[in-house]
Design a protein around this motif. Structure first.
Motif, short mmCIF file in Angstrom:
data_model
loop_
_atom_site.label_atom_id
_atom_site.label_comp_id
_atom_site.label_asym_id
_atom_site.label_seq_id
_atom_site.Cartn_x
_atom_site.Cartn_y
_atom_site.Cartn_z
N GLU A 76 3.71 10.25 -9.90
CA GLU A 76 2.98 10.51 -11.13
C GLU A 76 2.32 11.89 -11.12
OE1 GLU A 76 2.75 8.74 -13.94
OE2 GLU A 76 4.18 7.31 -13.10
N ASN A 77 2.01 12.39 -9.94
CA ASN A 77 1.33 13.68 -9.83
C ASN A 77 2.28 14.87 -9.66
OD1 ASN A 77 -1.30 12.62 -10.04
ND2 ASN A 77 -1.29 12.05 -7.88
N THR A 134 0.82 -1.22 0.00
CA THR A 134 0.00 0.00 0.00
C THR A 134 0.85 1.27 0.00
OG1 THR A 134 -1.82 -1.14 1.12
CG2 THR A 134 -1.80 1.27 1.21
N LEU A 141 4.10 5.68 -5.64
CA LEU A 141 4.08 5.80 -7.09
C LEU A 141 3.08 6.86 -7.56
CD1 LEU A 141 4.32 2.17 -8.55
CD2 LEU A 141 6.04 3.97 -8.60
N ALA A 142 1.91 6.87 -6.92
CA ALA A 142 0.89 7.85 -7.29
C ALA A 142 1.40 9.26 -7.06
CB ALA A 142 -0.39 7.60 -6.50
N GLY A 143 2.12 9.46 -5.97
CA GLY A 143 2.68 10.78 -5.68
C GLY A 143 3.68 11.22 -6.73
N ALA A 166 2.23 1.76 -3.51
CA ALA A 166 1.24 2.27 -4.46
C ALA A 166 1.02 3.77 -4.27
CB ALA A 166 -0.08 1.52 -4.30
N GLU A 167 0.94 4.21 -3.02
CA GLU A 167 0.77 5.64 -2.75
C GLU A 167 2.00 6.43 -3.16
OE1 GLU A 167 -0.05 5.60 1.40
OE2 GLU A 167 -2.17 5.06 1.17
N LYS A 191 9.66 10.17 -13.99
CA LYS A 191 8.84 8.98 -14.15
C LYS A 191 9.58 7.75 -13.61
CE LYS A 191 5.58 11.14 -16.38
NZ LYS A 191 4.23 11.33 -15.80
#
Length: 226
Positions: free
Chosen positions: A158-159, A148, A154-156, A151-152, A165
């Protein structure tokens, strides 16, 4: 009704005959100029009307041509403004090539620090200079985290506003009992350094627009913190 039609036809023939006789009389008396003046007047009016119509047609064609030109210009201007906006929103996200030796590492360390995760840098930064317009740089980083949090994380990334990248990663479960639920994660971070940034040279208001973008970005961050 037939009698009326015959009467009208007879009067028409009589009038025509009388008209031709008048023309003949005037001609014999040497006053042909009377008819010449009338003819010239009719001719002038005809020519003026034709000239005016021709000028009007030219004006209409000219007007239509100008309208079409304005429409094309507006379309081109809209396309230009759209491309300008796109370039000015995208290009600043790419780092300057002058700082390519330390920029990616500095960004990675900042990302891990913000996530309170300890990174392990693996090897040196690799670069691909085969492209004529940019230099691609990558750096591999290892760490440990659960599914978890990863995943968070990676999302950070990407934003992020900056162009960074994670192009590849691998996850392996830790075998030690003390690290149950913890995974060994390996990630490759990539970025691109344009060999030349063209927006600054293209647009006179470049500095003003970039300043406005930075101000808006700063305002959004402050608003988010509240």
């Amino acid at each position: 009704m037939a009698a009326d039609m015959k009467e009208k036809a007879a009067k028409m023939q009589e009038n025509l005959k009388k008209g031709f006789q008048d023309i003949q009389t005037v001609a014999q008396e040497g006053n042909v100029k009377l008819f010449v003046k009338q003819f010239v007047a009719v001719l002038v009016v005809f020519l003026l009307l034709r000239y005016a119509n021709g000028k009007f047609d030219d004006k209409v064609r000219n007007f239509n041509g100008q309208v079409d030109a304005i429409r094309v210009q507006q379309t081109s201007e809209q396309e230009y403004q759209a491309n300008k906006t796109k370039l000015l929103s995208l290009e600043p996200k790419f780092p300057n090539i002058e700082s390519k030796n330390e920029w990616l590492l500095s960004q990675i360390l900042g990302i891990f620090k913000a996530a309170n995760i300890t990174p392990q840098i693996e090897g040196q930064q690799t670069e691909d200079t085969s492209n004529s317009t940019f230099v691609a740089a990558s750096l591999r980083v290892n760490t440990e985290m659960g599914f978890t949090p990863f995943a968070e994380f990676l999302a950070g990334i990407e934003n992020l506003d900056e162009y960074i990248k994670v192009t590849e990663f691998s996850i392996a479960k830790q075998q030690e009992a003390s690290k149950l639920g913890v995974n060994k994660v390996s990630m490759r971070f990539n970025t691109i350094f344009p060999k030349e940034k063209i927006a600054k040279g293209l647009f006179k208001d470049y500095d003003k627009i970039i300043q406005e973008q930075q101000t808006q970005k700063s305002s959004k961050r402050k608003g988010g913190k509240k």
